[in-house]
Design an enzyme around this catalytic site. Structure first.
Site, short mmCIF file in Angstrom:
data_model
loop_
_atom_site.label_atom_id
_atom_site.label_comp_id
_atom_site.label_asym_id
_atom_site.label_seq_id
_atom_site.Cartn_x
_atom_site.Cartn_y
_atom_site.Cartn_z
N VAL A 11 9.94 -8.40 33.92
CA VAL A 11 10.58 -7.09 34.02
C VAL A 11 11.90 -7.19 34.79
O VAL A 11 12.93 -6.65 34.37
CB VAL A 11 9.64 -6.07 34.70
CG1 VAL A 11 10.37 -4.76 34.98
CG2 VAL A 11 8.43 -5.81 33.83
N GLU A 151 9.17 0.89 33.33
CA GLU A 151 9.72 0.18 32.17
C GLU A 151 8.80 0.36 30.98
O GLU A 151 7.59 0.52 31.12
CB GLU A 151 9.92 -1.30 32.51
CG GLU A 151 8.69 -2.02 33.06
CD GLU A 151 7.77 -2.53 31.97
OE1 GLU A 151 8.20 -2.61 30.80
OE2 GLU A 151 6.61 -2.85 32.28
N LEU A 153 9.01 -1.95 28.10
CA LEU A 153 9.51 -3.11 27.37
C LEU A 153 8.37 -3.82 26.65
O LEU A 153 7.36 -4.18 27.26
CB LEU A 153 10.19 -4.10 28.34
CG LEU A 153 11.28 -3.53 29.24
CD1 LEU A 153 11.80 -4.62 30.17
CD2 LEU A 153 12.41 -2.93 28.41
N ASN A 211 0.79 3.79 27.82
CA ASN A 211 0.07 2.57 27.47
C ASN A 211 -1.39 2.85 27.12
O ASN A 211 -1.96 2.21 26.23
CB ASN A 211 0.16 1.55 28.60
CG ASN A 211 1.48 0.80 28.59
OD1 ASN A 211 2.29 0.97 27.68
ND2 ASN A 211 1.71 -0.02 29.58
N PHE A 252 1.29 0.86 15.82
CA PHE A 252 0.07 0.52 16.55
C PHE A 252 -1.19 0.86 15.75
O PHE A 252 -2.23 1.14 16.32
CB PHE A 252 0.04 1.20 17.92
CG PHE A 252 1.04 0.61 18.89
CD1 PHE A 252 0.67 -0.40 19.76
CD2 PHE A 252 2.36 1.04 18.89
CE1 PHE A 252 1.59 -0.96 20.62
CE2 PHE A 252 3.29 0.49 19.76
CZ PHE A 252 2.90 -0.53 20.62
N GLY A 256 -6.87 -5.75 14.11
CA GLY A 256 -6.79 -7.13 14.53
C GLY A 256 -7.87 -7.50 15.51
O GLY A 256 -8.93 -6.87 15.57
N CYS A 263 0.22 -5.89 29.85
CA CYS A 263 0.27 -4.44 30.11
C CYS A 263 -1.02 -3.70 29.75
O CYS A 263 -1.67 -3.12 30.62
CB CYS A 263 1.45 -3.82 29.36
SG CYS A 263 3.05 -4.34 29.98
#
Length: 437
Positions: A11, A151, A153, A211, A252, A256, A263
């Site tokens: 980060v 963040e 990212l 998240n 998303f 899988g 994260c």
């Protein structure tokens, strides 16, 4: 404008290089002497596409520096970003804030001018308020403000995510702190990027909520994939059918082996603990954590079933080790429980990843053979297991697989292969949530 970033990890380094690209004077302080020396010598301690050139260009221009002393790093800095690690704390799942508070304390001891301390690390709700208490206790003589700037990212796409983000979130409760952050992000404001100003606690929760929601989407489509396997439906079509709904969105929704990385596993667990302690337990997040953990632990059993119920002495080629493409990050990678589970059942593993070989080695059983190419991993294999969808794995043709492999089993945990050509070539093909024929 001059800023300092404490922490030269993923980060901190990405943020520092991108701020420097905006024209800001950036000093990145890395406490680890080995990593700091690498940065001073122009070496990048992490893998992120394009980061080496971005760092080199801005370092050469004098906008990006790596001071040896903390005091030199924060000299004249209007904003001091805290970008150190917040790993999961052993025993209770909370984010470990040891490094955050230590960094703040060290900064306050040597700071000699008014500044804004900004948390860039992902921190639990209430952390900013505790930092404010530290400021009042340790430096009542200085006008030090506190802000939160989480963040967003994605590893492998971090530079683009920073330069052209969906939004910038700033938690600040003083005009001065808001103005410093507003000026810092002015290049994005000119691009009409939404900049959301909130209070400290709100900004901290936005990061975890984002998240948690994305992890929930991944887990949902994985459960739908399991249902598809039972009823003969195709999860790819299900994902497309629901993703075209603007209220849901297509991102998303790729079935899988379960989410990993630095994260989602850490942040969902931390959010679960934050909610429990606040007296508002999140049962959805609790389920996401449990379902994802169980999914990763069940991967080896799927491979065993595809191999006829026994992998004793069989050679399994595992393609992909990092938790996703375009990174060397092995944290919480589904490849780890998969390989450990296969080794415990007597399989011999030959594995390859374009970037993660060095980071994977200390995390894997000693018996695992790490190869220098996908071809080497496939040579003499009884089965191929695709766990990470690097582009170079997508183009492996059935004829090439037949040439290299001894067996005919392909287990595709990312649904990247077309089943028809593989089955026409004589392969037994298993994937996630798609009909077997």
């Amino acid at each position: 404008m001059r800023i300092a970033i404490i922490g030269g990890g993923y980060v901190g380094l990405v943020s520092g290089a991108c701020f420097a690209e905006f024209g800001v004077e950036v000093a990145v302080y890395e406490a680890d002497p080995t990593k700091r020396q690498m940065l001073l010598e122009g070496q990048i301690p992490i893998y992120e596409p394009g980061l080496d050139k971005l760092v080199a260009g801005n370092a050469a221009a004098g906008r990006l520096t790596f001071p040896v002393k903390l005091q030199d790093a924060i000299e004249r800095a209007e904003a001091i970003f805290i970008a150190v690690g917040t790993p999961t704390r052993r025993g209770d799942g909370h984010a470990d804030l040891t490094y955050v508070f230590a960094a703040v304390e060290q900064v306050l001891k040597v700071l000699d001018h008014p500044a804004v301390i900004v948390t860039k690390s992902t921190v639990p709700v209430g952390t900013g308020r505790k930092i404010l208490e530290m400021v009042r206790e340790l430096r009542p003589d200085l006008a030090v403000e506190v802000a939160s700037n989480p963040e967003f990212l994605r590893e492998g796409s971090a530079i683009t995510d920073f330069m052209r983000p969906d939004r910038v979130v700033v938690g600040a409760e003083s005009d001065r702190a808001r103005e410093v952050l507003r000026q810092l992000y002015r290049p994005l404001y000119l691009l009409e990027t939404p900049i959301v100003f909130t209070g400290l606690e709100t900004a901290e929760l936005i990061k975890y909520a984002a998240n948690g929601f994305l992890a929930m989407k991944i887990t949902f489509i994985n459960e739908m994939a399991d249902l598809c396997e039972k009823v003969g439906a195709d999860v790819n079509d299900v994902a497309r059918g629901i993703g075209l709904d603007g209220r849901i969105g297509k991102k998303f929704l790729h079935a899988g082996p379960g989410f990993g990385g630095s994260c989602f596993p850490k942040d969902t667990l931390a959010l679960m603990r934050i909610a429990e302690e606040a007296g508002a337990p999140s049962r959805l997040v609790q389920s996401v954590v449990a379902v994802n953990d169980a999914r990763k632990e069940g991967l080896a059993a799927r491979v065993v079933a595809a191999c006829g119920g026994d992998v004793q002495h069989k050679v399994i080629a595992v393609l992909g080790l990092a938790f996703k493409p375009e990174t060397d990050d092995m944290r919480e990678s589904p490849a780890l429980p998969l390989i450990r589970g296969l080794v415990s059942r007597g399989a011999r593993i030959q594995a390859f990843d374009p970037e993660a070989i060095q980071t994977a080695r200390p995390l894997l059983p000693e018996s695992v053979v790490l190869t220098e190419s996908s071809a080497e991993a496939l040579t003499g294999a009884d089965a191929l297991v695709l766990i990470t969808e690097w582009n170079e794995f997508r183009v492996l043709a059935p004829a090439r697989l037949k040439e290299l492999m001894r067996g005919n089993v392909v287990v595709d945990f990312r649904n990247v292969y077309d089943p028809a050509p593989l089955r026409a070539a004589g392969f037994s093909y298993a994937s996630i949530g798609r009909p077997e024929t």
